[in-house]
Design a protein around this motif. Structure first.
Motif, PDB file in Angstrom:
ATOM      1  N   ALA A 107     -23.648  66.845  -6.863  1.00  8.87           N
ATOM      2  CA  ALA A 107     -22.717  65.774  -7.262  1.00  8.87           C
ATOM      3  C   ALA A 107     -22.045  65.143  -6.048  1.00  8.87           C
ATOM      4  O   ALA A 107     -21.920  63.919  -5.947  1.00  8.87           O
ATOM      5  N   GLN A 108     -21.610  65.996  -5.080  1.00 12.16           N
ATOM      6  CA  GLN A 108     -20.967  65.481  -3.848  1.00 12.16           C
ATOM      7  C   GLN A 108     -21.956  64.642  -3.047  1.00 12.16           C
ATOM      8  O   GLN A 108     -21.634  63.553  -2.563  1.00 12.16           O
ATOM      9  N   THR A 109     -23.167  65.171  -2.898  1.00 11.29           N
ATOM     10  CA  THR A 109     -24.206  64.462  -2.120  1.00 11.29           C
ATOM     11  C   THR A 109     -24.539  63.133  -2.786  1.00 11.29           C
ATOM     12  O   THR A 109     -24.701  62.118  -2.109  1.00 11.29           O
ATOM     13  N   ALA A 110     -24.640  63.163  -4.123  1.00 13.56           N
ATOM     14  CA  ALA A 110     -24.970  61.945  -4.868  1.00 13.56           C
ATOM     15  C   ALA A 110     -23.955  60.846  -4.588  1.00 13.56           C
ATOM     16  O   ALA A 110     -24.313  59.688  -4.347  1.00 13.56           O
ATOM     17  N   LYS A 111     -22.677  61.220  -4.595  1.00 14.80           N
ATOM     18  CA  LYS A 111     -21.611  60.238  -4.350  1.00 14.80           C
ATOM     19  C   LYS A 111     -21.791  59.582  -2.977  1.00 14.80           C
ATOM     20  O   LYS A 111     -21.739  58.355  -2.837  1.00 14.80           O
ATOM     21  N   GLN A 112     -22.034  60.427  -1.954  1.00 16.81           N
ATOM     22  CA  GLN A 112     -22.209  59.909  -0.578  1.00 16.81           C
ATOM     23  C   GLN A 112     -23.430  58.990  -0.486  1.00 16.81           C
ATOM     24  O   GLN A 112     -23.377  57.913   0.114  1.00 16.81           O
ATOM     25  N   VAL A 113     -24.536  59.429  -1.100  1.00 21.93           N
ATOM     26  CA  VAL A 113     -25.785  58.650  -1.047  1.00 21.93           C
ATOM     27  C   VAL A 113     -25.606  57.302  -1.736  1.00 21.93           C
ATOM     28  O   VAL A 113     -26.006  56.263  -1.205  1.00 21.93           O
ATOM     29  N   VAL A 114     -24.988  57.319  -2.921  1.00 21.69           N
ATOM     30  CA  VAL A 114     -24.799  56.073  -3.675  1.00 21.69           C
ATOM     31  C   VAL A 114     -23.911  55.106  -2.894  1.00 21.69           C
ATOM     32  O   VAL A 114     -24.230  53.918  -2.760  1.00 21.69           O
ATOM     33  N   ILE A 115     -22.804  55.623  -2.323  1.00 20.77           N
ATOM     34  CA  ILE A 115     -21.898  54.761  -1.531  1.00 20.77           C
ATOM     35  C   ILE A 115     -22.661  54.133  -0.365  1.00 20.77           C
ATOM     36  O   ILE A 115     -22.555  52.931  -0.097  1.00 20.77           O
ATOM     37  N   GLN A 116     -23.474  54.960   0.336  1.00 27.00           N
ATOM     38  CA  GLN A 116     -24.229  54.464   1.488  1.00 27.00           C
ATOM     39  C   GLN A 116     -25.258  53.419   1.062  1.00 27.00           C
ATOM     40  O   GLN A 116     -25.427  52.398   1.726  1.00 27.00           O
ATOM     41  N   ARG A 117     -25.940  53.688  -0.054  1.00 29.26           N
ATOM     42  CA  ARG A 117     -26.962  52.747  -0.531  1.00 29.26           C
ATOM     43  C   ARG A 117     -26.332  51.413  -0.933  1.00 29.26           C
ATOM     44  O   ARG A 117     -26.904  50.359  -0.689  1.00 29.26           O
ATOM     45  N   ILE A 118     -25.153  51.479  -1.557  1.00 30.20           N
ATOM     46  CA  ILE A 118     -24.458  50.238  -1.932  1.00 30.20           C
ATOM     47  C   ILE A 118     -24.100  49.448  -0.668  1.00 30.20           C
ATOM     48  O   ILE A 118     -24.294  48.239  -0.596  1.00 30.20           O
ATOM     49  N   LYS A 119     -23.593  50.168   0.354  1.00 31.67           N
ATOM     50  CA  LYS A 119     -23.254  49.514   1.639  1.00 31.67           C
ATOM     51  C   LYS A 119     -24.491  48.848   2.234  1.00 31.67           C
ATOM     52  O   LYS A 119     -24.452  47.700   2.678  1.00 31.67           O
ATOM     53  N   ASP A 120     -25.607  49.595   2.257  1.00 30.09           N
ATOM     54  CA  ASP A 120     -26.866  49.066   2.829  1.00 30.09           C
ATOM     55  C   ASP A 120     -27.333  47.826   2.073  1.00 30.09           C
ATOM     56  O   ASP A 120     -27.749  46.839   2.682  1.00 30.09           O
ATOM     57  N   ALA A 121     -27.240  47.898   0.728  1.00 27.70           N
ATOM     58  CA  ALA A 121     -27.691  46.774  -0.096  1.00 27.70           C
ATOM     59  C   ALA A 121     -26.821  45.547   0.147  1.00 27.70           C
ATOM     60  O   ALA A 121     -27.323  44.427   0.254  1.00 27.70           O
TER      61      ALA A 121
END
Length: 349
Positions: A107-121
């Motif tokens: 769950a913690q990793t998912a949050k970080q990954v999603v935030i990063q992917r949104i930033k990248d997008a």
């Protein structure tokens, strides 16, 4: 992770245009790193996420061998056949090793990954928007100044006005609104870098397109521009319609159009010149505001000798040679200027 997380990904896909699969793939890679960091880095593992339920499973991947040497990476043929009779030497067996508390880490990793992917997008969206606007004009506000670089607020992102692209002598203060030329858009690891300019001739071209409807409509065209930013610009124009005066269109009623451009450029002088197919005429026009008596051209060397009245020699040359230099740049011809008396003396001798 649960069904709520899957629903959230569906929303992100709709709003941000980021594919769920891209996030799942990135998440699976990130979870492999998290597992190795927390539960032993020597294993060869695979992480899978159920695309419907969000359930996370970790599998150790072991190669089937005849003689076991490394328990972490290998499994004996006998043990492999106990799992499934079909396994042979060299096959890879997947054994579930999901730790009990791995859901919390996931769950913690998912949050970080999603935030990063949104930033990248979002960075990609900004890059695509601005890469299509290279060589255009934009209005921005001075945000901050650091090490002579002026950072400009462009709304969703910021641009930078480097010292080389600033107008000499122009002072920039926080909160100033400026029109700027988008010189270059670069893709960097920190997101798009937007290089802006106040000194590029393209800025003058775009300002004329904004202020002069005849240029915007294509009736009047800009042939060439030569500029010494902050001091003087020469712009050569011509009209496709014999009934439209190109200089009059650019100057505007009582000079209103050119005045607006001069004000935007903090008093930079602008000479508007009529372009002509006849090179002698074009060169003579380019030396405006000086009067020209005679133009002798050398086609092979692309050079021209200009004769001006004695009292206009310094005007034709300009302060520190600026008028002659800008005329040469505008026409792309070498220009030599002589006064009438100098010319007569040389032709007599």
């Amino acid at each position: 992770m649960n069904a709520e997380f899957i629903d959230a990904l569906v929303e992100i896909e709709k709003e941000k245009g980021i594919s769920k699969d891209i996030i799942f793939d990135a998440l699976e890679s990130a979870l492999i790193s998290s597992y190795k960091k927390n539960f032993g880095s020597s294993q060869n593992v695979e992480v899978t996420i159920d695309r419907n339920t969000g359930e996370v499973k970790v599998f150790a991947k072991k190669t089937v061998v005849e003689e076991l040497e490394n328990e972490t990476l290998e499994i004996s043929l006998e043990d492999a056949k106990a799992i499934n009779e079909k396994y042979q030497i060299g096959d890879v067996v997947k054994i579930e090793v999901t730790p009990r508390n791995f859901g919390r880490i996931a769950a913690q990793t998912a949050k970080q990954v999603v935030i990063q992917r949104i930033k990248d997008a979002e960075r990609d969206v900004i890059y695509e928007e601005f890469i299509n606007r290279e060589n255009e004009i934009i209005t921005g506000m001075v945000q901050r100044i650091s090490k002579n670089n002026v950072y400009i607020d462009l709304g969703r992102t910021e641009g930078v006005l480097l010292p080389t692209e600033q107008i000499e002598g122009e002072v920039y203060n926080q909160g100033d609104r400026l029109k700027l030329y988008i010189l270059e858009v670069k893709k960097t690891t920190k997101g798009p870098q937007i290089i802006l300019s106040r000194s590029h001739p393209g800025l003058v071209k775009r300002l004329f397109e904004l202020e002069v409807p005849e240029i915007h409509e294509g009736i009047v065209e800009i042939y060439a521009i030569s500029r010494e930013a902050g001091s003087r610009t020469k712009i050569a124009v011509y009209s496709k319609d014999p009934n439209v005066d190109p200089v009059g269109a650019c100057v505007g009623f009582k000079g209103s159009r050119v005045k607006a451009i001069v004000e935007e450029l903090n008093g930079e002088k602008i000479d508007i010149i009529v372009w002509s197919k006849n090179i002698e005429e074009f060169i003579a026009n380019s030396l405006s505001p000086s009067k020209v008596l005679k133009v002798e051209i050398n086609e092979r060397e692309k050079s021209a000798l200009i004769v001006v009245p004695d009292y206009q020699l310094s005007l034709a040359i300009g302060k520190e040679g600026q008028n002659a230099r800008l005329a040469a740049k505008l026409t792309n011809w070498k220009i030599d200027i002589k006064s009438e008396s100098q010319y007569n003396e040389e032709t007599r001798s």
